[in-house]
Design an enzyme around this catalytic site. Structure first.
Site, short mmCIF file in Angstrom:
data_model
loop_
_atom_site.label_atom_id
_atom_site.label_comp_id
_atom_site.label_asym_id
_atom_site.label_seq_id
_atom_site.Cartn_x
_atom_site.Cartn_y
_atom_site.Cartn_z
N GLU A 164 0.81 -1.23 0.00
CA GLU A 164 0.00 0.00 0.00
C GLU A 164 0.84 1.27 0.00
O GLU A 164 0.81 2.06 0.96
CB GLU A 164 -0.92 0.03 1.22
N GLU A 361 -5.03 -8.72 1.30
CA GLU A 361 -5.59 -8.37 2.61
C GLU A 361 -7.07 -8.11 2.45
O GLU A 361 -7.50 -7.46 1.49
CB GLU A 361 -5.00 -7.06 3.18
C1 BG6 Z 1 -3.93 -2.20 6.21
C2 BG6 Z 1 -2.42 -2.17 6.43
O1 BG6 Z 1 -4.29 -1.26 5.27
O2 BG6 Z 1 -4.71 -1.91 7.35
C3 BG6 Z 1 -2.02 -2.76 7.79
O3 BG6 Z 1 -1.73 -2.83 5.40
C4 BG6 Z 1 -2.93 -2.26 8.89
O4 BG6 Z 1 -0.67 -2.49 8.04
C5 BG6 Z 1 -4.37 -2.59 8.55
O5 BG6 Z 1 -2.58 -2.80 10.13
C6 BG6 Z 1 -5.40 -2.26 9.65
O6 BG6 Z 1 -5.38 -0.95 10.05
P1 BG6 Z 1 -6.10 -0.41 11.39
O7 BG6 Z 1 -5.86 1.06 11.35
O8 BG6 Z 1 -7.56 -0.73 11.33
O9 BG6 Z 1 -5.46 -1.08 12.55
#
Ligand code: BG6
Length: 459
Positions: A164, A361
């Protein structure tokens, strides 16, 4: 029955800085996260910093055993640049020993490691030279990439350069969520340009490497952009959002060039990055083999309040739109829109020569997840099961329509540390208990997913 293709990759994703812990041992140098926590610990949720992430550096064997027990056949994580090359030049033998043992443990247990090189963790020594704003960062990154391919290319066959890239650009140079938290669109554009140039130079190193028998990719957050209405102004706004947030990365990675419209508006606004003549060829000749797509929620936009020219911020081109009918994850405040996955797949099919890709993801963050814990200590995350099932259905439809999606990775395997949010939002198949020596406890979704994997699908 929703049945997935043979050899479909079922797995999960994480990153080195979010899981390893051991942030200052065995030769590792500090990243911006380590230093920032030292300077401003109050900014980090519950004062949990990067030193104390999920202790994977010491507990990776347990994690891999849990992956195997669940039936997972792949797992994506990253290498910490600051561990492998603490000063950017000298190879850290202890890092090589750790990563080889970790990756080999996965392979020996039927879990294919997919290895990413940069997940927001800029080395501090390089930040002191300007980070991604300095052109020399692109050569430092290429050297790091080459070193990683030399050290692990014999066993790693799927690589990614960046996770990202939009996030470190937007949060670090147009916001406060990443270091150096400056707000300057011109600097953000230079950072974006150098990041993508560093990516292309790393791909080039891969093509030249003796272990060039695998594949290399970039992991992008491809949140589809939907306009508020079909009015001309909203459509124009959506086009800009799409160009800045999606096409600038995707066109560059897959087609080896930037959208022409984007180049010309940046020029008119005197926001063009500094470039060198040969860069064009580096981009053109070093495109990726596949794409990793992170998808959480769509981006809904509407026309900006005023058409300010020249632009000084993306807000002059579009602004967010809160769709009143949206389904929401109340525990994180994010929209839930499974069809986004289908729309991404169709776009890759129609506009990006149906390039192979996988969901790198997808997942559901939930704060205060202990509320859902049963008397046996198992988090009954039925909301997560429903979330994943709905997204898998959308993905299944896309695959039936010819999309070459080869895997689905959940964010994440065990709950992990998430930057300023630390352990606030939990995403894992396994809960991590920070007060009990990082004990791992499966959630209900872990058992549901183990069944899905066993059947290579679900009813
Ligand atoms: C993703 C990232 O976009 O979101 C991760 O690649 C991140 O590194 C994840 O931990 C979740 O984010 P958050 O802010 O909800 O903890």
């Amino acid at each position: 029955m929703y049945t997935f293709p043979k050899n479909f990759l079922w797995g999960a994703a994480a990153s080195a800085p979010q899981t390893e812990g051991a942030a200052s041992v065995d030769g590792k140098s500090p990243s911006t996260w380590d230093k920032w926590f030292e300077m401003e610990p109050d900014l980090f949720f519950d004062h949990v910093g990067p030193e104390h992430t999920s202790n994977t550096y010491y507990q990776y064997k347990e994690d891999v055993a849990n992956m195997k027990a669940m039936g997972m056949n792949s797992f994506r994580t990253s290498i910490a640049w600051t561990r492998l090359l603490p000063d950017g030049k000298t190879l850290n033998a202890q890092a090589v020993t750790f990563y080889r043992a970790y990756f080999q443990e996965m392979i020996d247990n039927g879990v294919e490691p997919i290895i990413n090189l940069f997940h927001f963790d800029m080395p501090w020594w390089l930040m002191e030279k300007g980070g991604w704003e300095a052109r020399e960062s692109t050569d430092h990154f290429a050297f790091y990439a080459k070193t990683a391919f030399d050290c692990f290319g014999d066993i790693i066959k799927k690589w990614a350069t960046f996770n990202e890239p939009l996030v470190h650009i937007e949060c670090g140079y147009m916001g406060d969520a990443h270091w150096p938290k400056v707000h300057d669109v011109k600097r953000a554009i230079q950072v974006a340009y150098h990041t993508l140039l560093a990516h292309a130079k790393a791909v080039k190193e891969y093509r030249n490497n003796q272990y060039n028998d695998g594949q290399i990719s970039i992991i992008l957050n491809l949140s589809p952009v939907y306009p508020k209405s079909q009015e001309k102004e909203d459509l124009e706004a959506a086009n800009w959002a799409d160009m800045l947030y999606i096409r600038s990365f995707l066109d560059c990675a897959v087609k080896g060039e930037f959208p022409h419209e984007l180049v010309s508006i940046l020029k008119d606004a005197q926001l063009s990055p500094t470039t060198e003549a040969n860069d064009k060829h580096i981009f053109k000749e070093n495109t990726v083999d596949f794409i990793g797509c992170n998808y959480y929620q769509p981006l809904r936009v509407q026309a900006p309040q005023s058409k300010k020219r020249p632009i000084t911020s993306p807000r002059d081109l579009f602004r967010g739109y809160d769709w009143p009918e949206k389904r929401i994850n109340p525990h994180r405040g994010w929209e839930i829109y499974p069809q986004g996955i289908y729309d991404i797949a169709m776009r890759l099919k129609e506009s990006y020569h149906n390039i192979p890709w996988f969901i790198s993801e997808n997942g559901m963050g939930v704060s205060e997840e202990t509320h859902y814990m049963d008397p046996q200590g198992i988090v009954q995350d039925t909301y997560r099961i429903e979330f994943v099932a709905d997204h898998l259905k959308a993905l299944h439809l896309a695959i039936e329509e010819g999309s070459p999606c080869f895997g689905y990775h959940m964010w994440t395997f065990t709950d992990c540390w998430s930057w300023l949010n630390a352990y606030k939002n939990r995403y894992g198949y396994y809960r991590i208990d920070l007060d009990k020596d990082y004990a791992r406890t499966p959630k209900a979704s872990r058992f549901w997913m183990a069944d899905v994997i066993k059947q290579n699908g679900f009813e």
